[in-house]
Write a protein that holds these residues in place. Structure first.
Motif, PDB file in Angstrom:
ATOM      1  N   LEU A 126      15.825  70.767  72.670  1.00  0.00           N
ATOM      2  CA  LEU A 126      16.757  69.647  72.647  1.00  0.00           C
ATOM      3  C   LEU A 126      17.332  69.500  71.244  1.00  0.00           C
ATOM      4  CD1 LEU A 126      14.580  66.959  74.491  1.00  0.00           C
ATOM      5  CD2 LEU A 126      16.323  68.431  75.512  1.00  0.00           C
ATOM      6  N   LEU A 127      18.609  69.177  71.169  1.00  0.00           N
ATOM      7  CA  LEU A 127      19.259  68.831  69.908  1.00  0.00           C
ATOM      8  C   LEU A 127      19.586  67.350  69.947  1.00  0.00           C
ATOM      9  CD1 LEU A 127      20.332  70.309  67.293  1.00  0.00           C
ATOM     10  CD2 LEU A 127      22.594  70.135  68.344  1.00  0.00           C
ATOM     11  N   VAL A 128      19.211  66.624  68.887  1.00  0.00           N
ATOM     12  CA  VAL A 128      19.461  65.185  68.811  1.00  0.00           C
ATOM     13  C   VAL A 128      20.083  64.870  67.450  1.00  0.00           C
ATOM     14  CG1 VAL A 128      17.583  64.601  70.402  1.00  0.00           C
ATOM     15  CG2 VAL A 128      17.112  64.741  67.936  1.00  0.00           C
ATOM     16  N   ARG A 129      20.508  63.632  67.269  1.00  0.00           N
ATOM     17  CA  ARG A 129      21.039  63.230  65.966  1.00  0.00           C
ATOM     18  C   ARG A 129      19.920  63.246  64.918  1.00  0.00           C
ATOM     19  NH1 ARG A 129      23.762  60.264  69.758  1.00  0.00           N
ATOM     20  NH2 ARG A 129      22.171  58.625  69.784  1.00  0.00           N
ATOM     21  N   ALA A 130      20.283  63.480  63.694  1.00  0.00           N
ATOM     22  CA  ALA A 130      19.293  63.675  62.631  1.00  0.00           C
ATOM     23  C   ALA A 130      18.320  62.508  62.490  1.00  0.00           C
ATOM     24  CB  ALA A 130      19.997  63.942  61.309  1.00  0.00           C
ATOM     25  N   GLY A 131      18.786  61.288  62.719  1.00  0.00           N
ATOM     26  CA  GLY A 131      17.912  60.126  62.542  1.00  0.00           C
ATOM     27  C   GLY A 131      17.162  59.706  63.782  1.00  0.00           C
ATOM     28  N   GLU A 182      27.412  63.362  68.461  1.00  0.00           N
ATOM     29  CA  GLU A 182      27.689  62.775  67.156  1.00  0.00           C
ATOM     30  C   GLU A 182      28.211  61.347  67.286  1.00  0.00           C
ATOM     31  OE1 GLU A 182      30.151  63.776  63.018  1.00  0.00           O
ATOM     32  OE2 GLU A 182      30.413  65.047  64.788  1.00  0.00           O
ATOM     33  N   ASN A 183      29.080  61.092  68.265  1.00  0.00           N
ATOM     34  CA  ASN A 183      29.639  59.742  68.403  1.00  0.00           C
ATOM     35  C   ASN A 183      28.835  58.849  69.340  1.00  0.00           C
ATOM     36  OD1 ASN A 183      30.433  60.338  71.078  1.00  0.00           O
ATOM     37  ND2 ASN A 183      32.448  61.060  70.415  1.00  0.00           N
ATOM     38  N   LYS A 184      27.635  59.309  69.714  1.00  0.00           N
ATOM     39  CA  LYS A 184      26.651  58.534  70.486  1.00  0.00           C
ATOM     40  C   LYS A 184      27.027  58.336  71.949  1.00  0.00           C
ATOM     41  CE  LYS A 184      24.859  56.155  66.398  1.00  0.00           C
ATOM     42  NZ  LYS A 184      24.445  54.852  65.799  1.00  0.00           N
ATOM     43  N   THR A 185      27.937  59.168  72.442  1.00  0.00           N
ATOM     44  CA  THR A 185      28.204  59.168  73.875  1.00  0.00           C
ATOM     45  C   THR A 185      27.009  59.755  74.617  1.00  0.00           C
ATOM     46  OG1 THR A 185      30.567  59.442  73.491  1.00  0.00           O
ATOM     47  CG2 THR A 185      29.759  60.008  75.687  1.00  0.00           C
ATOM     48  N   TYR A 186      26.359  60.734  74.003  1.00  0.00           N
ATOM     49  CA  TYR A 186      25.165  61.365  74.565  1.00  0.00           C
ATOM     50  C   TYR A 186      23.996  61.159  73.619  1.00  0.00           C
ATOM     51  CZ  TYR A 186      28.953  63.860  76.969  1.00  0.00           C
ATOM     52  OH  TYR A 186      30.098  64.179  77.665  1.00  0.00           O
ATOM     53  N   ASP A 187      22.792  61.264  74.195  1.00  0.00           N
ATOM     54  CA  ASP A 187      21.576  61.105  73.397  1.00  0.00           C
ATOM     55  C   ASP A 187      20.956  62.443  73.008  1.00  0.00           C
ATOM     56  OD1 ASP A 187      21.342  58.143  73.542  1.00  0.00           O
ATOM     57  OD2 ASP A 187      21.154  58.554  75.694  1.00  0.00           O
ATOM     58  N   TYR A 199      24.775  76.110  66.277  1.00  0.00           N
ATOM     59  CA  TYR A 199      25.740  75.014  66.114  1.00  0.00           C
ATOM     60  C   TYR A 199      25.342  74.113  64.952  1.00  0.00           C
ATOM     61  CZ  TYR A 199      28.531  75.798  70.322  1.00  0.00           C
ATOM     62  OH  TYR A 199      29.410  76.318  71.248  1.00  0.00           O
ATOM     63  N   ALA A 200      24.061  73.743  64.894  1.00  0.00           N
ATOM     64  CA  ALA A 200      23.602  72.813  63.856  1.00  0.00           C
ATOM     65  C   ALA A 200      23.705  73.414  62.461  1.00  0.00           C
ATOM     66  CB  ALA A 200      22.160  72.399  64.135  1.00  0.00           C
ATOM     67  N   GLN A 206      25.927  70.451  59.269  1.00  0.00           N
ATOM     68  CA  GLN A 206      24.654  70.404  58.558  1.00  0.00           C
ATOM     69  C   GLN A 206      24.296  68.974  58.175  1.00  0.00           C
ATOM     70  OE1 GLN A 206      24.441  73.283  55.350  1.00  0.00           O
ATOM     71  NE2 GLN A 206      25.260  74.910  56.655  1.00  0.00           N
ATOM     72  N   GLY A 207      23.042  68.595  58.491  1.00  0.00           N
ATOM     73  CA  GLY A 207      22.554  67.261  58.181  1.00  0.00           C
ATOM     74  C   GLY A 207      22.819  66.223  59.252  1.00  0.00           C
ATOM     75  N   LYS A 208      23.604  66.584  60.271  1.00  0.00           N
ATOM     76  CA  LYS A 208      23.952  65.622  61.321  1.00  0.00           C
ATOM     77  C   LYS A 208      23.006  65.679  62.517  1.00  0.00           C
ATOM     78  CE  LYS A 208      28.937  65.708  60.335  1.00  0.00           C
ATOM     79  NZ  LYS A 208      30.288  66.004  60.901  1.00  0.00           N
TER      80      LYS A 208
END
Length: 274
Positions: A126-131, A182-187, A199-200, A206-208
């Motif tokens: 799974l890929l998620v937002r950095a935070g 990135e824009n929080k449409t998906y988790d 991709y990351a 990078q960092g996102k």
């Protein structure tokens, strides 16, 4: 006189035939002076055709190394786009010498083509937002919006077996999923960790994002080639073994996936030998 003309005609024909033979020609699957290799054109870090017409990625590096061991320089390679649905057809028709395109070895495919390798053991992740801290396992996707590409077996695997209450969203491509993440449409976004890392690792990303670090499936990537071509299979396996021993394999992994903190498995043992 007629005999003389006939002799000249025959001699001319033989000369022309020899000249054509000497010229070779790459043909659809590569000839003596060129080799045609199938790769993905749309997977950053794995196989990508850039806007300036260059080809980059782990599979590109792997294929270029193999080609050199087969006697071809980089300039002798003709890259051909090999979408997932077309890989077996390209190989069977002789349109390519071999395919290196995030090509998981499985029994269904082995009924149609042969493989060399494997050269990478990928895993569904799974890929998620950095935070993101709330998603650490597949079950955490229940009631969350999960993105993958239309027809993805990875997303369906999560939906059917691991998180049945996940809100599965299917996009036209991974770039759309990434924008939505990135824009929080998906988790979360799911597919092979190598593709996610690719991709990351792109400079603009990078960092996102971060990989969760799960192994939801095993995906041994192999080099696809014509069914029963054990001679080519043996040559490619030798190239892969040499690549591991001389450090090139590790270098290719770090160059293409390193910026994403991708935790790769060790280079897999060669298992496809018949």
């Amino acid at each position: 006189m007629k005999l003389h003309k006939a002799s000249v005609a025959i001699a001319t024909g033989l000369t022309l035939s020899l000249a054509l033979t000497a010229c070779g020609g790459s043909g659809s699957g590569g000839g003596d002076d060129k080799i045609t290799i199938g790769i993905k054109f749309d997977q950053p870090g794995v196989g990508l055709k850039t806007s300036d017409g260059k080809f980059t990625g782990f599979d590109v590096d792997i294929a270029t190394y193999i080609a050199k061991e087969l006697g071809y320089e980089a300039k002798d390679i003709e890259w051909k786009q090999a979408p997932s649905a077309d890989r077996e057809t390209l190989i069977r028709n002789g349109d390519v010498k071999f395919v290196a395109a995030s090509y998981t070895i499985n029994d269904k495919r082995k009924a149609q083509v042969s493989f060399a390798g494997p050269y990478l053991m990928a895993h569904q992740d799974l890929l998620v937002r950095a935070g993101e801290t709330a998603i650490t396992k597949a079950e955490d996707l229940n009631d969350k919006k999960l993105c993958s590409v239309a027809g993805s077996t990875s997303a369906q695997n999560v939906k059917d077996k691991l998180a049945p209450k996940a809100d599965l969203q299917q996009a036209g491509g991974y770039s759309e999923c990434l924008t939505g993440l990135e824009n929080k449409t998906y988790d979360a976004l799911t597919t092979d960790n190598s593709i996610l890392a690719g991709y990351a690792a792109q400079k603009e990303h990078q960092g996102k994002f971060k990989l969760v670090g799960l192994s939801l499936s095993d995906e041994p990537y192999g080099i696809g080639l014509k069914k029963g071509d054990t001679e080519l299979q043996g040559k490619i396996n030798k190239a892969l073994e040499k690549m591991q021993k001389d450090g090139s394999w590790e270098k290719f992994v770090k160059a293409n996936f390193g910026p994403a903190n991708y935790k790769n498995d060790p280079a897999p043992a060669i298992a496809e030998t018949s």
